[in-house]
Design a protein around this motif. Structure first.
Motif, short mmCIF file in Angstrom:
data_model
loop_
_atom_site.label_atom_id
_atom_site.label_comp_id
_atom_site.label_asym_id
_atom_site.label_seq_id
_atom_site.Cartn_x
_atom_site.Cartn_y
_atom_site.Cartn_z
N ARG A 113 -26.48 26.65 -15.74
CA ARG A 113 -25.45 27.68 -15.66
C ARG A 113 -25.73 28.73 -16.74
NH1 ARG A 113 -20.61 27.82 -13.42
NH2 ARG A 113 -19.53 28.42 -15.33
N THR A 114 -25.45 29.99 -16.41
CA THR A 114 -25.67 31.05 -17.38
C THR A 114 -24.44 31.23 -18.27
OG1 THR A 114 -24.91 32.67 -15.75
CG2 THR A 114 -27.29 32.32 -15.93
N PHE A 115 -24.68 31.79 -19.44
CA PHE A 115 -23.59 32.13 -20.34
C PHE A 115 -22.99 33.47 -19.92
CE2 PHE A 115 -26.35 29.55 -23.24
CZ PHE A 115 -25.49 28.47 -23.35
N PRO A 116 -21.74 33.70 -20.22
CA PRO A 116 -21.12 34.99 -19.85
C PRO A 116 -21.76 36.16 -20.60
CG PRO A 116 -19.66 33.70 -21.28
CD PRO A 116 -20.79 32.80 -20.90
N THR A 117 -21.64 37.34 -20.02
CA THR A 117 -22.18 38.54 -20.65
C THR A 117 -21.56 38.73 -22.03
OG1 THR A 117 -22.45 39.57 -18.48
CG2 THR A 117 -22.46 41.03 -20.39
N GLY A 118 -22.41 39.00 -23.02
CA GLY A 118 -21.93 39.19 -24.38
C GLY A 118 -21.97 37.94 -25.23
N TYR A 119 -22.25 36.78 -24.61
CA TYR A 119 -22.30 35.53 -25.38
C TYR A 119 -23.53 35.54 -26.29
CZ TYR A 119 -22.87 30.53 -26.34
OH TYR A 119 -23.04 29.31 -26.96
N LYS A 120 -23.34 35.11 -27.52
CA LYS A 120 -24.44 35.05 -28.48
C LYS A 120 -24.95 33.62 -28.57
CE LYS A 120 -22.79 38.91 -31.30
NZ LYS A 120 -22.37 39.36 -32.66
N PRO A 121 -26.13 33.34 -28.01
CA PRO A 121 -26.65 31.96 -27.99
C PRO A 121 -27.01 31.47 -29.38
CG PRO A 121 -28.32 33.49 -27.24
CD PRO A 121 -27.06 34.29 -27.39
N THR A 122 -26.93 30.17 -29.55
CA THR A 122 -27.35 29.53 -30.79
C THR A 122 -28.73 28.91 -30.58
OG1 THR A 122 -26.42 27.36 -30.23
CG2 THR A 122 -24.93 28.98 -31.23
N LYS A 123 -29.30 28.39 -31.63
CA LYS A 123 -30.63 27.79 -31.51
C LYS A 123 -30.61 26.53 -30.65
CE LYS A 123 -30.18 25.03 -35.76
NZ LYS A 123 -30.78 24.74 -37.09
N ASP A 124 -29.44 25.96 -30.44
CA ASP A 124 -29.33 24.75 -29.62
C ASP A 124 -29.13 25.06 -28.13
OD1 ASP A 124 -29.49 23.12 -31.89
OD2 ASP A 124 -27.33 23.31 -32.24
N ARG A 154 -25.95 34.68 -12.80
CA ARG A 154 -24.85 35.33 -13.53
C ARG A 154 -23.99 36.16 -12.57
NH1 ARG A 154 -27.19 37.64 -18.29
NH2 ARG A 154 -26.50 35.77 -19.38
N THR A 155 -24.62 36.86 -11.64
CA THR A 155 -23.87 37.66 -10.66
C THR A 155 -22.94 36.78 -9.84
OG1 THR A 155 -25.62 39.32 -10.51
CG2 THR A 155 -24.07 39.20 -8.67
N ASN A 156 -23.45 35.63 -9.39
CA ASN A 156 -22.64 34.72 -8.59
C ASN A 156 -21.53 34.08 -9.41
OD1 ASN A 156 -23.61 34.27 -5.66
ND2 ASN A 156 -25.51 34.40 -6.82
N GLN A 157 -21.81 33.76 -10.68
CA GLN A 157 -20.76 33.19 -11.52
C GLN A 157 -19.64 34.19 -11.74
OE1 GLN A 157 -23.57 30.25 -14.29
NE2 GLN A 157 -21.83 31.26 -15.23
N GLU A 158 -19.97 35.45 -11.87
CA GLU A 158 -18.95 36.47 -12.07
C GLU A 158 -18.15 36.72 -10.79
OE1 GLU A 158 -21.22 39.77 -13.44
OE2 GLU A 158 -21.36 39.04 -15.52
N ALA A 159 -18.79 36.51 -9.63
CA ALA A 159 -18.15 36.86 -8.36
C ALA A 159 -17.44 35.70 -7.69
CB ALA A 159 -19.18 37.44 -7.40
N GLN A 160 -17.96 34.46 -7.87
CA GLN A 160 -17.40 33.34 -7.11
C GLN A 160 -17.48 32.02 -7.88
OE1 GLN A 160 -19.55 32.95 -3.42
NE2 GLN A 160 -21.50 33.55 -4.35
N GLU A 161 -17.00 32.02 -9.10
CA GLU A 161 -16.95 30.79 -9.88
C GLU A 161 -16.07 29.73 -9.19
OE1 GLU A 161 -18.78 29.75 -12.18
OE2 GLU A 161 -18.31 30.57 -14.15
N PRO A 162 -16.35 28.45 -9.44
CA PRO A 162 -17.48 27.90 -10.22
C PRO A 162 -18.77 27.86 -9.39
CG PRO A 162 -16.06 26.13 -9.48
CD PRO A 162 -15.40 27.39 -9.03
N TRP A 163 -19.92 28.09 -10.06
CA TRP A 163 -21.20 28.25 -9.36
C TRP A 163 -22.32 27.59 -10.18
CZ3 TRP A 163 -21.56 29.92 -4.51
CH2 TRP A 163 -22.80 30.27 -3.99
N LEU A 164 -23.19 26.87 -9.49
CA LEU A 164 -24.24 26.09 -10.14
C LEU A 164 -25.60 26.49 -9.59
CD1 LEU A 164 -25.00 23.55 -11.95
CD2 LEU A 164 -24.83 22.23 -9.82
N ALA A 165 -26.63 26.45 -10.42
CA ALA A 165 -28.01 26.69 -10.00
C ALA A 165 -28.81 25.40 -10.18
CB ALA A 165 -28.64 27.82 -10.80
N ILE A 166 -29.56 25.02 -9.15
CA ILE A 166 -30.46 23.86 -9.22
C ILE A 166 -31.88 24.33 -8.89
CG2 ILE A 166 -31.14 21.74 -8.02
CD1 ILE A 166 -28.29 20.88 -7.93
N VAL A 167 -32.85 23.85 -9.64
CA VAL A 167 -34.26 24.17 -9.41
C VAL A 167 -35.02 22.87 -9.16
CG1 VAL A 167 -36.34 25.25 -10.33
CG2 VAL A 167 -34.09 26.19 -10.91
#
Length: 298
Positions: free
Chosen positions: A201-212, A170-183
């Motif tokens: 990819r993480t959701f932005p701060t304040g986003y309300k996730p759904t069950k999906d 999330r920190t990297n997405q906020e600082a240097q979008e577009p940004w991807l994480a691979i595991v």
């Protein structure tokens, strides 16, 4: 005599599929087998096109904007080999490539000189300095692809994002979008004969996730990691992982993977590391016992 053949005639290096004499079963398909050969468009980098795309920032209008990541065989092999070299310790590296409509394209990777533990890895100042210097050296030789994300390993506990991973991404997405994480999970890669990989990819701060929005099933997460997974599972989503290759990639990597597959069979954890099997059984036993208690309480 022809050095490529034995006295009896058959070639010393037989092409895939590798056949077992006893069972006559073929080795599993390669990760990139389903990718069409000869498509060079994803290797092409247009600096002006990338500049315009980044200025438009379409991902700001849709938290799920990026849906797919296309990975070259070179990048996939380098991530898998780096993750494997770390053993039980997490390792970390950087993704190079570009972005397009609804997708990331990863053409190469490079490891970062960072120290990891069995449960976490962080890039400190030295790691970021190395990343900047490496990118500058790439530009000098005509490799213009940007850094578009990071990868790290989860040795034997699956592909998902921990609380620390979520914070880092999330920190990297906020600082240097577009940004991807691979595991990448190197242990499960070796035992399954295929690369165990996930992209997130993480959701932005304040986003309300759904069950999906849950990114993975808890059945693949070890019991001692389930709580960390459950707390953060709704804060990110997974992307489809696909592969692409050129005609030359297909020919060379077919030979390389044939040799690698033979080595994988001879060094499998199932044969040489019974502790791995015992650990998997204990984890399954714990999950069954927990389920039994929850059903009894109900």
């Amino acid at each position: 005599p022809d050095p490529a053949t034995t006295p009896d005639g058959p070639p010393r290096h037989t092409p895939r599929p590798i056949m077992d004499a006893a069972s006559s079963s073929a080795a599993p398909p390669l990760p990139w087998d389903s990718a069409p050969s000869g498509d060079l468009s994803r290797y092409h980098y247009d600096a002006e096109e990338q500049r315009k795309f980044r200025l438009a920032k379409p991902w700001l209008r849709d938290p799920h904007y990026f849906r797919t990541v296309h990975i070259s065989p070179t990048a996939l092999l380098k991530m898998a080999m780096h993750a494997r070299s770390g053993g039980d310790l997490e390792v970390m590296g950087t993704l190079q490539g570009k972005v397009a409509e609804h997708e990331f394209v990863v053409v190469d990777t490079f490891p970062l000189p960072v120290e990891g533990t069995e449960t976490r890895v962080n890039a400190m100042a030295g790691g970021y300095e190395f990343m900047v210097g490496y990118q500058e050296e790439c530009a000098k030789v005509g490799r213009m692809e940007n850094v578009v994300g990071w990868y790290h390993s989860h040795p034997n506990y699956g592909c998902w994002l921990s609380g620390i991973d979520v914070s880092t991404q999330r920190t990297n997405q906020e600082a240097q979008e577009p940004w991807l994480a691979i595991v990448v999970d190197p242990v499960r890669t070796m035992t399954a004969g295929k690369v165990e990989i996930g992209a997130f990819r993480t959701f932005p701060t304040g986003y309300k996730p759904t069950k999906d929005d849950a990114s993975a099933t808890h059945r693949t997460v070890p019991l001692d990691k389930v709580e960390d997974f459950g707390v953060h599972a709704g804060q990110y989503y997974s992307l489809d992982v696909k592969y692409f290759k050129s005609t030359l990639d297909a020919a060379l990597l077919d030979i390389m993977w044939s040799k690698y597959w033979a080595s994988t069979l001879s060094t499998t954890h199932l044969v040489h590391e019974p502790a791995y099997v015992a650990g998997q059984v204990r984890d399954l036993k714990g999950k069954v016992e927990r389920l039994g208690k929850s059903l009894g309480a109900a």
